[in-house]
Design a protein around this motif. Structure first.
Motif: not given
Length: 591
Positions: A272-273, A300-301, A303-307, A318-319
């Protein structure tokens, strides 16, 4: 069923109306009569013959001409004429009942979304004249109304539905090779379809696409693993609880109203990630940069994608759910924050940290639900362990039974300490009260994280609750539309099968959105079942001159369905004109 004549006097003249009626036995031994077909007025006098003539298609000349219909017992004083037809009503036959109402509603939804024009421009007829846009609608209607294998559509369902009547086509349209040939023409138009649907939903429902819900599911196959290493069918984490089957993963983006924006079919062993980064780029490439809010579940997300989402221009909001283990790091800081009421029964705490806002939510209803589930599991596990402790088992058999108990109740198993003797088949067990206290503190509580500047806890909680819409979409695909299991053996047809199910879901969600405003107490499935009760029947009436009058009629809708048609602003089409032919009579003579 039987034929019933009703006589009425109007303006001093006698009128006879004919209907096909069926008896229904109800409680108390009573019998109720229900109108199935209304055949209308048939002439009873020479005078009425001039007024009660109808257009009848003569299959011999392929031309329509006016004819006056008389029952054979009311022909006294009628002058013989080519335009006079005498009917043997006592020999009336009803043949080939088939579903009409659900098929007609599916066609109306198809037209409302403009898919008839969209596909007629993209699916050219074959050299033999096969209309592949009609074949596709037939496949989608079948998936929406009575999902099953293509072979069942070919051998059974086409003849038991009014698909051919609505399209003016014969059984050649449902030839099995034609169905598969249609599959081969679909996937190249997927992106254009997404753009078309977004525009239609904006026009029909004024839908905005500012909030997007993203999730993944899997669907399995009843087939052997493929030999090709590039094939998407792979073993992986099965959300269908079928780890013994190969599968594919479906990633889906929907709006809070349930309208799908895009989907992708991925290999069955996809984590998923690893999916979110590509999907973000795809949505941005297809629909442009915009201020969107992505709601996702934990896992799913990365830490790299959230950054990257925080650093984008404009920022991608995002939430996302957060694993409960992160609570251990933030628990002390959250204790110092006050509670805010999000809605009745739900309270939240807000904690700003590291360019993000953490939302710690507590739901009273969810606490009760999760505690009931945990108690049920723990009660079963405790009784099972007590029973195993009294059994005389070999060590291997004991370990197997303990493993089975762990598989059945994994959450409760983590709350029990079990020690098995190094030798022999003895074991001890006890409740880990420290873990139980920790679990109780976290039941019904969620930790969310977001980069939104919104500080209203009610809005943040509402955003996250909307994730149930994407879960509802998966439930519809796997339940009502029966997307699983998949029996296709070629990868492009597997994707076409999912594509057809996606189109059926688009009709389903369009109907559901209409019902929210007009008939909120009904689900799309309930409405489809009500429409399916309207059948189409062929009525044959022999004539005294050896010919046969045929009428293809749909049955009378029930009062409840008439009310629903009015609410949906739908009008049933006129009944098709009758036909007169000597075909059936000649065939009967030969037999």
């Amino acid at each position: 069923m039987f034929l019933r004549a009703t006589t009425r006097r109007k303006d001093g003249k006698e009128h006879r109306y004919f209907s096909v009626v069926e008896n229904r036995r109800v409680s108390g031994g009573r019998v109720l009569q229900r109108h199935v077909l209304y055949l209308g007025e048939i002439n009873s006098s020479q005078e009425l013959a001039w007024r009660r003539s109808i257009e009848v298609l003569d299959e011999g000349t392929r031309a329509a001409r006016p004819l006056a219909l008389f029952p054979e017992d009311r022909c006294e004083g009628v002058v013989a004429d080519e335009s006079i037809v005498r009917l043997k009503l006592a020999q009336l036959r009803l043949e080939r009942p088939r579903q009409w109402g659900g098929c007609w509603l599916a066609l109306k939804l198809w037209q409302q979304l403009g898919l008839d024009e969209f596909w007629s421009a993209r699916l050219a007829p074959s050299r033999k004249g096969t209309r592949f846009d009609q074949v596709l609608w037939m496949l989608v209607a079948y998936r929406l109304l009575s999902p099953g294998a293509e072979w069942r559509l070919h051998r059974h369902w086409f003849e038991h539905s009014a698909l051919g009547d609505l399209l003016g086509a014969d059984a050649a349209l449902a030839d099995i090779h034609t169905l598969y040939a249609c599959h081969d023409r679909l996937i190249e138009h997927k992106e254009a379809l997404f753009d078309h649907l977004v525009g239609r939903w904006r026009d029909l429902f004024n839908v905005s696409f500012d909030v997007l819900l993203y999730d993944l599911t899997s669907t399995y196959f009843e087939s052997d693993p493929p030999a090709d290493d590039e094939d998407k069918r792979r073993y992986g984490y099965s959300r269908d609880h079928r780890p013994d089957c190969v599968q594919v993963v479906i990633a889906l983006v929907v709006t809070p109203e349930g309208f799908p924006l895009a989907y992708e079919v991925l290999a069955g062993n996809t984590r998923d990630c690893t999916t979110l980064k590509d999907f973000l780029a795809r949505i941005e490439r297809q629909y442009g940069k915009a201020r969107r809010v992505w709601c996702m579940d934990r896992g799913i997300p990365t830490e790299e994608v959230l950054a990257q989402m925080r650093a984008a221009e404009p920022p991608v909001h995002y939430l996302v759910g957060t694993p409960k283990g992160r609570l251990s790091r933030l628990e002390q800081a959250l204790l110092e924050e006050p509670w805010h009421a999000a809605r009745p029964g739900v309270q939240v705490k807000l904690l700003a940290q590291d360019e993000e806002l953490y939302v710690f939510a507590e739901s009273r209803d969810r606490i009760a639900k999760e505690r009931a589930m945990r108690r049920r599991q723990l009660k079963w596990l405790w009784a099972r362990l007590k029973k195993l402790s009294t059994m005389r088992l070999a060590r291997d058999a004991l370990l197997m039974k303990l493993g089975a108990a762990k598989t059945k109740t994994p959450a409760a198993w983590r709350l029990v300490e079990i020690e098995v003797a190094e030798r022999g088949a003895n074991f001890t067990y006890r409740l880990d009260r420290n873990k139980l206290r920790q679990v109780r503190r976290r039941e019904g509580r969620y930790l969310l994280r977001t980069n939104l500047t919104e500080s209203d806890p009610a809005k943040l909680w509402q955003f996250y609750l909307q994730l149930v819409e994407v879960e509802a979409a998966f439930k519809t695909l796997k339940g009502d539309l029966a997307i699983r299991p998949i029996f296709h053996q070629q990868e492009h047809r597997i994707e076409a099968h999912i594509f057809i199910a996606f189109l059926a879901y688009c009709l389903h969600v369009t109907l559901g959105q209409q019902l929210k405003a007009l008939a909120p107490g009904l689900t799309p499935r309930a409405v489809l079942e009500k429409f399916a009760a309207v059948q189409m029947i062929d009525v044959y009436v022999p004539t005294t001159d050896g010919r046969e009058l045929s009428l293809t009629r749909y049955t009378q809708p029930e009062p409840e369905l008439k009310l629903l048609l009015d609410k949906l602003k739908l009008t049933l089409p006129a009944q098709t004109p009758p036909k007169i032919s000597a075909t059936h009579a000649a065939a009967a003579t030969l037999v």
